[in-house]
Enzyme design. Structure first.
Site, PDB file in Angstrom:
ATOM      1  N   ASP A 125     -14.219 -42.718  58.283  1.00  0.00           N
ATOM      2  CA  ASP A 125     -14.569 -41.801  57.955  1.00  0.00           C
ATOM      3  C   ASP A 125     -14.926 -40.927  58.017  1.00  0.00           C
ATOM      4  O   ASP A 125     -13.750 -40.311  59.095  1.00  0.00           O
ATOM      5  CB  ASP A 125     -16.454 -42.507  58.688  1.00  0.00           C
ATOM      6  CG  ASP A 125     -17.595 -42.005  58.415  1.00  0.00           C
ATOM      7  OD1 ASP A 125     -18.532 -42.621  57.216  1.00  0.00           O
ATOM      8  OD2 ASP A 125     -18.496 -41.237  58.984  1.00  0.00           O
TER       9      ASP A 125
ATOM     10  N   HIS B 296     -22.755 -44.848  55.095  1.00  0.00           N
ATOM     11  CA  HIS B 296     -21.755 -45.064  55.819  1.00  0.00           C
ATOM     12  C   HIS B 296     -20.543 -46.216  54.807  1.00  0.00           C
ATOM     13  O   HIS B 296     -19.615 -46.277  54.289  1.00  0.00           O
ATOM     14  CB  HIS B 296     -21.246 -44.196  56.802  1.00  0.00           C
ATOM     15  CG  HIS B 296     -21.152 -42.815  56.796  1.00  0.00           C
ATOM     16  ND1 HIS B 296     -20.484 -41.790  56.773  1.00  0.00           N
ATOM     17  CD2 HIS B 296     -22.523 -41.890  56.504  1.00  0.00           C
ATOM     18  CE1 HIS B 296     -21.297 -40.789  56.653  1.00  0.00           C
ATOM     19  NE2 HIS B 296     -22.046 -40.763  56.190  1.00  0.00           N
TER      20      HIS B 296
END
Length: 496
Positions: free
Chosen positions: A121, A18
């Protein structure tokens, strides 16, 4: 006084897949704007990860990026106590990130410069509210597939339409932009509607719709169906989705395509140097992939019987596996494998010369770039998939967790770049030796029509990936320029 460049303020989840995907994508934005009147800076908001191991990895990334010479700053957020009652990994991550909301607000409010975007995110999507309260744009960064994005946007609709568990659906699940989806290919976080993980994913998909835009690590030509379905409003009927900017594939390739001749090659690369072109099947299962002893026995039998050359990255269980404990965010990493304990007696001797088993970290990108590699048995994480497509290597996906079952379906049924591998989800994604042998033969045998089609399609996707990011006409490069312009136009001083 010189005007300060607008800041891209990044809030990634701490996992490498990520964090680095988001950072590499925003570095592209930074570089695309440089010299064109759209300069940006990057400020990375660093959460303290919930485990020391993850914390060490994050700090290593920070040190490397701090030395890059780019305009990247790092702001460490105050520590928070992780939730002690989370029922699952996805719930834990989403809740832990959300506990940082007051600190994120304070950090953005105190920037002292215009903010082009708070880049979130996917697990941080509820913080679109923080951006709205501060009067700055919010962008969700999607490190997974366009198919997963379409599913997450559509999940609140499915929640209202499908009253039973997805595995109880009579037939397939309808996800706009995808072929009819077998319930067995639904992502792990949504297979149990009674789980808080499912509840969080419904919420996250709903909050995506409130963002200013969505940055996606994919390309129009890679996933035309899902991306068109989002743009056409089919995922959330009656409500326009935020604009999606597919700027991928974003890969941190660095110098991996060209080996530094002054350094000795990695042992895996040196071994591949002695193998014929496209003759080796590569097996590797990501930073968290490992197998119990019974599964290892099945893999050895399949590789031995297949007759094909192989390079197998085999990892041992995480330290917590035997005690039944583990990191709350599911980030525990495998250990170096003890091959004498894991492998059946005589296997290495019987396969000597045509096979190599590597028990620790391996340079996956360099391996996939090697001419000797002809196929990839992979867990199907999106970063690994993009690396494989970038180098034109066909796959046999073996999904283990997260959204990988959906990825496997897309790679086989929609993209056509992979051969199917029968995985038993009821037995912890167990694969029998005969099934793996069949898939390896299908992937590697010249006479396999199924493998031939996957190889041809993977070669096409290699060209698609590399042309998409090319300046002067690539679809992803054009999306990057549109994104850069939108960010520059939307930059605003945060409210206090």
């Amino acid at each position: 006084m010189a005007t300060l460049a607008p800041a891209l303020v990044l809030l990634p989840e701490w996992g490498s897949g990520h964090l680095m995907s988001m950072l590499e994508s925003c570095k592209r934005v930074l570089l695309a704007g440089a010299g064109g009147g759209r300069e940006f800076s990057i400020t990375l908001l660093v959460m303290r990860p919930p485990t020391d191991e993850a914390g060490s990895e994050v700090e290593a990334h920070v040190r490397r990026e701090a030395a890059s010479g780019l305009d990247i700053r790092f702001h460490r957020l105050p520590a928070v106590d992780p939730p002690a009652d989370a029922a699952g990994v996805e719930e834990f991550i989403a809740r832990y990130i959300h506990l940082h909301a007051p600190h994120v607000r304070d950090a953005v409010a105190g920037m002292g410069r215009p903010v082009a975007a708070l880049v979130l995110d996917m697990f941080a999507a509820p913080m679109v509210d923080v951006a709205r309260d501060l009067g700055v744009p919010s962008y969700v960064f999607m490190s997974s597939t366009g198919a997963m994005l379409a599913l997450m946007l559509h999940l609140p609709v499915l929640h209202d339409r499908v009253a039973v568990e997805f595995h109880e659906v009579d037939g397939e699940v309808d996800v706009p932009g995808l072929p009819p989806l077998p319930p067995a290919s639904m992502p792990c976080p949504v297979v149990d509607k009674k789980s808080p993980n499912y509840t969080w994913f419904v919420r996250l998909g709903d909050r995506f719709m409130d963002a200013t835009g969505i940055i996606a690590n994919t390309a129009d030509e890679l996933e035309p169906g899902p991306l068109a379905a989002i743009a056409d409003g089919r995922c959330v009927p009656g409500r326009a989705a935020p604009p999606v900017y597919p700027i991928g594939p974003v890969l941190s390739l660095g110098g991996n395509d060209k080996r530094d001749s002054s350094e000795p090659p990695h042992e895996c690369i040196a071994w591949l140097d002695g193998q014929p072109p496209a003759s080796v099947v590569f097996l590797c299962f990501g930073s968290m992939g490992w197998f119990e002893a019974a599964q290892v026995v099945e893999i050895t039998a399949a590789l031995e019987r297949s007759g094909h050359r192989f390079l197998w990255v085999l990892r041992g269980p995480p330290p917590a596996a035997e005690s039944g404990t583990g990191a709350p965010d599911g980030s525990e990493h495998p250990t170096d494998a003890n091959l004498d304990e894991l492998l059946p007696e005589g296997f290495l001797e019987r396969t000597k010369g045509r096979g190599m088993v590597w028990p620790t970290w391996a340079p996956q990108k360099d391996i996939l770039a090697h001419a000797a590699v002809g196929g990839f048995v992979t867990h199907g994480g999106w970063n690994s998939t993009l690396e494989s497509l970038w180098h034109g290597v066909p796959m046999a996906p073996w999904p283990l967790y997260a959204e990988q079952h959906l990825n496997a379906f897309e790679l086989v049924r929609d993209m056509g770049v992979a051969v199917p591998l029968g995985v038993d989800r009821e037995r912890d994604n167990f694969v029998e030796a005969a099934e793996l042998e069949r898939a390896v033969r299908s992937l590697m045998d010249d006479a396999s029509e199924e493998g031939k089609k996957a190889r041809e399609k993977a070669a096409e996707m290699k060209a698609v990936c590399q042309s998409a990011v090319a300046a002067g006409g690539g679809s992803s490069h054009a999306a990057l320029l549109r994104l850069s312009e939108a960010l520059h136009q939307g930059a605003a001083l945060p409210k206090k």
